[in-house]
Motif scaffolding. Sequence first.
Motif, PDB file in Angstrom:
ATOM      1  N   SER A 127       8.173  -5.467   8.059  1.00 50.88           N
ATOM      2  CA  SER A 127       8.232  -5.613   6.609  1.00 50.88           C
ATOM      3  C   SER A 127       7.044  -6.419   6.094  1.00 50.88           C
ATOM      4  CB  SER A 127       9.548  -6.288   6.218  1.00 50.88           C
ATOM      5  OG  SER A 127       9.641  -6.452   4.823  1.00 50.88           O
ATOM      6  N   CYS A 130       3.839  -4.273   6.350  1.00 50.02           N
ATOM      7  CA  CYS A 130       3.818  -3.249   5.302  1.00 50.02           C
ATOM      8  C   CYS A 130       3.478  -3.862   3.944  1.00 50.02           C
ATOM      9  CB  CYS A 130       5.162  -2.525   5.238  1.00 50.02           C
ATOM     10  SG  CYS A 130       5.447  -1.369   6.602  1.00 50.02           S
ATOM     11  N   ALA A 131       4.036  -5.041   3.666  1.00 54.53           N
ATOM     12  CA  ALA A 131       3.743  -5.715   2.398  1.00 54.53           C
ATOM     13  C   ALA A 131       2.267  -6.072   2.309  1.00 54.53           C
ATOM     14  CB  ALA A 131       4.613  -6.955   2.258  1.00 54.53           C
ATOM     15  N   GLY A 134       0.262  -2.841   1.713  1.00 57.96           N
ATOM     16  CA  GLY A 134       0.628  -2.019   0.568  1.00 57.96           C
ATOM     17  C   GLY A 134       1.331  -0.733   0.943  1.00 57.96           C
ATOM     18  N   PRO A 136       4.693   1.327   1.209  1.00 55.59           N
ATOM     19  CA  PRO A 136       6.095   1.303   0.753  1.00 55.59           C
ATOM     20  C   PRO A 136       7.047   1.289   1.947  1.00 55.59           C
ATOM     21  CG  PRO A 136       4.826   2.930  -0.481  1.00 55.59           C
ATOM     22  CD  PRO A 136       3.945   2.481   0.655  1.00 55.59           C
ATOM     23  N   HIS A 137       7.981   0.354   1.922  1.00 57.40           N
ATOM     24  CA  HIS A 137       8.900   0.158   3.048  1.00 57.40           C
ATOM     25  C   HIS A 137      10.245  -0.277   2.496  1.00 57.40           C
ATOM     26  CE1 HIS A 137      10.261  -0.882   7.058  1.00 57.40           C
ATOM     27  NE2 HIS A 137      10.485  -2.139   6.703  1.00 57.40           N
ATOM     28  N   GLU A 139      13.605  -2.100   1.620  1.00 55.41           N
ATOM     29  CA  GLU A 139      14.035  -3.492   1.700  1.00 55.41           C
ATOM     30  C   GLU A 139      14.981  -3.675   2.886  1.00 55.41           C
ATOM     31  OE1 GLU A 139      16.573  -6.611  -1.157  1.00 55.41           O
ATOM     32  OE2 GLU A 139      16.117  -4.559  -1.813  1.00 55.41           O
ATOM     33  N   ILE A 183      17.162   5.118   1.400  1.00 55.59           N
ATOM     34  CA  ILE A 183      16.247   5.836   0.517  1.00 55.59           C
ATOM     35  C   ILE A 183      16.560   7.327   0.639  1.00 55.59           C
ATOM     36  CG2 ILE A 183      13.843   6.333  -0.066  1.00 55.59           C
ATOM     37  CD1 ILE A 183      14.500   3.423  -0.430  1.00 55.59           C
ATOM     38  N   TRP A 239      -2.665   4.082   6.264  1.00 53.87           N
ATOM     39  CA  TRP A 239      -1.572   3.139   6.511  1.00 53.87           C
ATOM     40  C   TRP A 239      -1.418   2.861   8.002  1.00 53.87           C
ATOM     41  CZ3 TRP A 239       2.725   5.814   3.071  1.00 53.87           C
ATOM     42  CH2 TRP A 239       2.411   5.593   1.717  1.00 53.87           C
ATOM     43  N   ASP A 262       9.724   9.311  -5.339  1.00 54.29           N
ATOM     44  CA  ASP A 262       8.694   8.315  -5.657  1.00 54.29           C
ATOM     45  C   ASP A 262       7.535   8.318  -4.669  1.00 54.29           C
ATOM     46  OD1 ASP A 262      10.266   7.405  -7.795  1.00 54.29           O
ATOM     47  OD2 ASP A 262      11.415   6.102  -6.466  1.00 54.29           O
ATOM     48  N   TRP A 265       7.955   6.590   2.080  1.00 56.90           N
ATOM     49  CA  TRP A 265       8.415   5.267   2.506  1.00 56.90           C
ATOM     50  C   TRP A 265       8.408   5.232   4.036  1.00 56.90           C
ATOM     51  CZ3 TRP A 265      10.405   1.531  -1.058  1.00 56.90           C
ATOM     52  CH2 TRP A 265      10.495   1.987  -2.391  1.00 56.90           C
TER      53      TRP A 265
END
Length: 382
Positions: A127, A130-131, A134, A136-137, A139, A183, A239, A262, A265
């Motif tokens: 996590s 990924c943050a 950038g 998307p992962h 929560e 998701i 990524w 969106d 992920w």
Amino acid sequence: MLSPLHASLPSNAGVLLIAAISGRALAAAARRAGYRPFVADLFCDTDTVALAERAERLKGDLRSGIDGAQLIPTLRALAGEEQPVAVVLGSGFERRPELVDEIGNQFPLAGNRGSTIRRVKDPQALSDDCAALGIPHPEFQWEAPPDPRNWVAKTVGAAGGQHVKQADATGPCTAGRYFQRFIPGKSISALFVADGKHAQIVGFSRQWTSPAPTAPYRYGGAVRIRRFDRRETTMIEGWLSGLTDRAGLLGLCSADFIRSEDGFWLVEVNPRPGATLDIFDSPKARLMDLHLNATRGNAWYCLPRFTDSMASMIAYAADPIPYFPALDWPDWTADHQSEGTSLAAGDPVCTVFARGPSAVATQRMLEKQAKQLKSLWEGTRR
């Protein structure tokens, strides 16, 4: 055990030691690349034994995993006087990174060491990475969420989807369990090769589940996608290169994504050759060579191009099978059960393959063949 196929390669061909829950796909890839596979796994299926020059059964089972106490002695006995080119590990070690380091201290290891495995399989570390990049992962959290219907519960380091449950059906969170926000969308997997700094995508596949009463997200199968948007490919490759650089990923790995309304992920990273190896490896795309070269730090590879689609799926036993019958297995199957094997409900029976012009057509063909096969083994039992 010696395989009747052991004479198909010269005696001076390099030896690859393979250890996994199931080693058949790795053994087939090793054969295509010109190596002599020595395999240790939980099943010693008949076609695994046929592919391997030597094969030994590991102690353990699907639920508790590989018994680590006997692993090193088994690999030493399997190698004998041979000096293996490398040890290649498949599934079964994400929860036991210390075993990976033990193996790497005894043999040349082609793949990720324990520190890399810990990093990408630790929900907090992944996590955080990924943050920072950038990516998307979903929560995640360790405590039970207040809205459990929007979350799933997972086990750290587990694979295959058997461990994934609806959060509202798990009860108290136990050691090694965590919660990830659900998701909705399609499951897409990227097979990629990493050299410790950069990642290159080999191909994409679409995956689906084979739900069981106690395992609603059990892995079902995957179909290779013939065409994928170039901009999305470039984005995902960027990524994965970022994660490779931060974690030091080596060799063939896979990354599982959810494609939602969106966008993409990243759900998890599997730091090893995974379940889709079968549908990408071929005599023209020898992925074992790709894996070994990447683990040596080679920066660029000649990646395969795919002009059609291929798919594989796991056929599971719906009911207990006390004595599996003798079958004349079709050519489009693998991981064959031995006659007399006892299977519990939910155990894998075999792997089924299909090839076609598109992902949709290939998946339809695959499902038809799986039904034919189930009728075959049920009819033989009757």
